[in-house]
Design a protein around this motif. Structure first.
Motif, PDB file in Angstrom:
ATOM      1  N   UNK A   1      31.832  86.108  59.933  1.00  0.00           N
ATOM      2  CA  UNK A   1      33.158  85.474  59.969  1.00  0.00           C
ATOM      3  C   UNK A   1      33.299  84.459  58.835  1.00  0.00           C
ATOM      4  N   UNK A   2      32.218  83.711  58.595  1.00  0.00           N
ATOM      5  CA  UNK A   2      32.281  82.670  57.558  1.00  0.00           C
ATOM      6  C   UNK A   2      32.418  83.280  56.166  1.00  0.00           C
ATOM      7  N   UNK A   3      31.676  84.373  55.923  1.00  0.00           N
ATOM      8  CA  UNK A   3      31.697  84.963  54.583  1.00  0.00           C
ATOM      9  C   UNK A   3      32.903  85.869  54.365  1.00  0.00           C
ATOM     10  N   UNK A   4      33.376  86.468  55.451  1.00  0.00           N
ATOM     11  CA  UNK A   4      34.437  87.479  55.326  1.00  0.00           C
ATOM     12  C   UNK A   4      35.567  87.158  56.305  1.00  0.00           C
ATOM     13  N   UNK A   5      36.329  86.083  56.039  1.00  0.00           N
ATOM     14  CA  UNK A   5      37.297  85.611  57.044  1.00  0.00           C
ATOM     15  C   UNK A   5      38.344  86.656  57.418  1.00  0.00           C
ATOM     16  N   UNK A   6      38.639  87.583  56.506  1.00  0.00           N
ATOM     17  CA  UNK A   6      39.678  88.575  56.799  1.00  0.00           C
ATOM     18  C   UNK A   6      39.126  89.948  57.175  1.00  0.00           C
ATOM     19  N   UNK A   7      37.821  90.034  57.360  1.00  0.00           N
ATOM     20  CA  UNK A   7      37.183  91.307  57.743  1.00  0.00           C
ATOM     21  C   UNK A   7      37.580  92.455  56.807  1.00  0.00           C
ATOM     22  N   UNK A   8      37.516  92.196  55.519  1.00  0.00           N
ATOM     23  CA  UNK A   8      37.878  93.276  54.576  1.00  0.00           C
ATOM     24  C   UNK A   8      36.668  94.123  54.162  1.00  0.00           C
ATOM     25  N   UNK A   9      35.432  93.562  54.305  1.00  0.00           N
ATOM     26  CA  UNK A   9      34.271  94.290  53.778  1.00  0.00           C
ATOM     27  C   UNK A   9      33.745  95.311  54.784  1.00  0.00           C
ATOM     28  N   UNK A  10      33.990  96.549  54.466  1.00  0.00           N
ATOM     29  CA  UNK A  10      33.504  97.695  55.257  1.00  0.00           C
ATOM     30  C   UNK A  10      33.714  97.504  56.762  1.00  0.00           C
ATOM     31  N   UNK A  11      34.973  97.257  57.173  1.00  0.00           N
ATOM     32  CA  UNK A  11      35.226  96.974  58.593  1.00  0.00           C
ATOM     33  C   UNK A  11      34.889  98.161  59.490  1.00  0.00           C
ATOM     34  N   UNK A  12      34.524  97.835  60.723  1.00  0.00           N
ATOM     35  CA  UNK A  12      34.220  98.873  61.708  1.00  0.00           C
ATOM     36  C   UNK A  12      32.743  99.211  61.787  1.00  0.00           C
ATOM     37  N   UNK A  13      31.949  98.683  60.843  1.00  0.00           N
ATOM     38  CA  UNK A  13      30.530  99.040  60.823  1.00  0.00           C
ATOM     39  C   UNK A  13      29.701  98.039  61.647  1.00  0.00           C
ATOM     40  N   UNK A  14      28.587  98.514  62.165  1.00  0.00           N
ATOM     41  CA  UNK A  14      27.557  97.679  62.816  1.00  0.00           C
ATOM     42  C   UNK A  14      28.098  96.816  63.956  1.00  0.00           C
ATOM     43  N   UNK A  15      29.214  97.181  64.551  1.00  0.00           N
ATOM     44  CA  UNK A  15      29.846  96.379  65.628  1.00  0.00           C
ATOM     45  C   UNK A  15      30.282  94.998  65.164  1.00  0.00           C
ATOM     46  N   UNK A  16      30.365  94.779  63.846  1.00  0.00           N
ATOM     47  CA  UNK A  16      30.701  93.428  63.352  1.00  0.00           C
ATOM     48  C   UNK A  16      32.165  93.049  63.597  1.00  0.00           C
ATOM     49  N   UNK A  17      33.002  94.027  63.970  1.00  0.00           N
ATOM     50  CA  UNK A  17      34.381  93.667  64.335  1.00  0.00           C
ATOM     51  C   UNK A  17      34.399  92.656  65.488  1.00  0.00           C
ATOM     52  N   UNK A  18      33.317  92.662  66.289  1.00  0.00           N
ATOM     53  CA  UNK A  18      33.239  91.702  67.413  1.00  0.00           C
ATOM     54  C   UNK A  18      33.299  90.251  66.924  1.00  0.00           C
ATOM     55  N   UNK A  19      32.970  90.042  65.650  1.00  0.00           N
ATOM     56  CA  UNK A  19      33.007  88.671  65.115  1.00  0.00           C
ATOM     57  C   UNK A  19      34.426  88.120  65.100  1.00  0.00           C
ATOM     58  N   UNK A  20      35.414  88.996  65.195  1.00  0.00           N
ATOM     59  CA  UNK A  20      36.818  88.557  65.067  1.00  0.00           C
ATOM     60  C   UNK A  20      37.556  88.597  66.408  1.00  0.00           C
TER      61      UNK A  20
END
Ligand SMILES: Cc1cc2nc3c(=O)[nH]c(=O)nc-3n(C[C@H](O)[C@H](O)[C@H](O)COP(=O)(O)OP(=O)(O)OC[C@H]3O[C@@H](n4cnc5c(N)ncnc54)[C@H](O)[C@@H]3O)c2cc1C
Length: 504
Positions: A484-503
């Motif tokens: 979340x800190x590095x990619x506030x808008x979730x633009x980098x390869x969204x949908x991968x590794x369940x990282x969407x949960x960060x938002x």
């Protein structure tokens, strides 16, 4: 999920902005064939509903500044960015899940500097390992990252996946071999990631060490635009020995003996089980078929100076035979080790339930596992695939293998992989769902035995991505906070590794 093929989320206005940044229309490609080509992967494995995963436009940048400007634009318009190198990643990390802008780094393929004194090479992310080593060999050095995909994968993708090298027991894996990097962050800043402040330093204690964070993130934390890599002396000689066994457990014990032998020249030990031998015996043209009595094979390789390797090879021969291993001879040993990069180029024949040959695609599930649990995991994994094979008739078990870890601690954990053939023409939504659940069951076994879902391919998509939070456990909130800190808008390869949960 985006469902409609060829529907672009990047409008003409965005395309104009991209052309203004790149200044060369040939490197901004919204055409259908460029988008289709770059969402496919060269190994013939299934991309279910392929057209759903086309990017909207492909960009071929040449500089970090171009990458940075494109990423800034993506942030302004909230457009996904997907970095792509060779496209050989086996977990679809470079396949867009939400469309967007694909940054293909193939034109960033220069060797910027070869430093023979401090022993580093600085390259762009688009350089291929085979090409890099062709150049380095002239100077008596090599970059020793050696995956089976050596001829087709690129440095940027190796860093993106955090790969595992066949020679890792001697030289280490990608993350051990990357010394520093230039990275474009998800908001577009260009930063140097290194040990302390030194581009060529292997070890520092100044501040936080970020290098590991930017290795193996599958393009979710930024884009590597340059990397400084380790050089090692080009080995004067290599020695390979293959031993056949009539029983898996004897082969497994021999792997333990070989990896604990303490010989510094040991570069790798590989264990093939009986399903793998049966598959190679019947269908792999690169392999010299073995009689039915052969149920497992252990391959061992050593690299180094002749004066070290020659005496060490005598010890390897003794140890390889110590549990009943039968040496397969110089021709098979040297030939098969040399073909370790070619194996997957052969046509892929599977067998249907009646034993008829059919063309199948290759898919594999990997895990990191401790030596002690390999036999139990092997049994459970084969039982899972057998269940799905029986029920759906479109899967075929192509066997398992295990590679040693390293560097200099090859006895510890292993890259373990099960290969599964999939009859792609018969893959529909129901059988795709079955495959995803088969993957998940395989990954769950790894976790139950104290392993990791993946040693090198990555846990990016359905089947294993949903288990990432479980595996990381109490560290998962930390990972989400970093994303979340590095990619506030979730633009980098969204949908991968369940990282969407960060938002959420
Ligand atoms: C035949 C075959 C054999 C293989 N054998 C091995 C093996 O022995 N060991 C092993 O580790 N792997 C192996 N692999 C899989 C392995 O993941 C890839 O070959 C390799 O690591 C990916 O390289 P690539 O250049 O194709 O990357 P890609 O597939 O293009 O990308 C991989 C990931 O990295 C990201 N990425 C790409 N470029 C960048 C960049 N510049 N900055 C940040 N992220 C980026 C992508 O978004 C993606 O998530 C094999 C694959 C094949 C097809």
């Amino acid at each position: 999920m985006r469902g409609v093929a060829f529907k672009s989320a990047v409008d003409d206005h965005v395309l104009d902005e991209l052309r203004a940044i790149i200044g060369d229309d040939a490197r901004v490609r919204p055409d259908q064939s460029s988008r289709a080509f770059r969402s496919r992967v060269p190994a013939p494995f299934p991309v279910h509903r392929w057209a759903d995963h086309f990017p909207d436009v492909v960009i071929l940048p040449k500089t970090a500044v171009e990458v940075s400007e494109v990423v800034k634009l993506a942030n302004r318009h909230r457009i996904p960015i997907v970095p792509r190198a060779g496209g050989t990643g086996l977990s679809d990390g470079a396949v867009p899940l939400r469309g967007g802008i694909m940054i293909d780094c193939k034109l960033m393929n220069q060797i910027h500097e070869i430093d023979l004194v401090d022993r580093t090479v600085t390259v762009g992310p688009g350089i291929n390992m085979l090409k890099l080593n062709e150049e380095l060999r002239k100077y008596g050095v090599i970059y020793p990252d050696d995956p089976a995909s050596y001829p087709c994968s690129l440095v940027g993708g190796r860093i993106g996946t955090g790969g595992w090298s066949l020679l890792g027991a001697r030289y280490g894996h990608t993350r051990d071999l990357v010394i520093s990097m230039e990275v474009v962050l998800p908001t577009g800043e260009i930063v140097e990631i290194s040990e302390g402040g030194g581009r060529k330093l292997r070890k520092s204690s100044t501040g936080l060490t970020l290098k590991q964070l930017f290795t193996g993130h599958q393009g979710t934390l930024g884009i590597t635009t340059q990397a400084t890599l380790e050089l090692v002396p080009r080995p004067e000689t290599e020695f390979a020995a293959f031993f056949a066994f009539d029983d898996y457990m004897k082969a497994y014990e021999t792997v333990g003996v070989l990896t604990r032998c303490g010989l510094a020249t040991l570069a790798g030990v590989v264990l093939f089980d009986e399903w793998k031998i049966a598959y190679l015996r019947r269908d792999d043209e690169a392999y010299i078929p073995q009689p039915e009595s052969v149920k497992a094979v252990v391959a061992v390789a050593m690299y180094g100076r002749r004066l070290e390797v020659e005496p060490a090879s005598r010890e390897i021969m003794r140890l390889g035979r110590s549990r009943g291993g039968r040496y397969l001879g110089d021709e098979i040993s040297a030939g098969d080790w040399a073909s370790r990069h070619d194996r997957y180029a052969t046509p892929l024949h599977g067998r249907d339930l009646d034993g008829q040959a059919v063309i199948m695609s290759w898919h594999c599930e990997d895990a990191a596992l401790n030596y002690s649990v390999l036999p139990q995991v092997r049994e459970e994994w084969h039982a899972i695939v057998a269940r799905y094979r029986e029920r759906y008739g479109i899967f075929d078990d192509w066997g398992m293998f295990a590679y040693t870890s390293g560097p200099h601690k090859p006895w510890a954990d292993y890259l373990v992989e099960i290969d599964v053939g999939i009859w792609e023409q018969k893959l529909d939504d129901e059988t795709w769902a079955a495959w995803v659940s088969c993957k998940r069951e395989i990954a769950e076994v790894s976790l139950r035995y104290g392993g990791s879902i993946t040693a090198c391919h990555g846990a990016t998509r359905e089947g294993d991505a949903e288990l990432v939070p479980q595996e990381l456990g109490s560290a998962w909130p930390v990972v989400k906070a970093i994303k979340r800190a590095l990619d506030p808008n979730n633009v980098m390869n969204p949908g991968k590794q369940s990282l969407d949960e960060a938002y959420e």
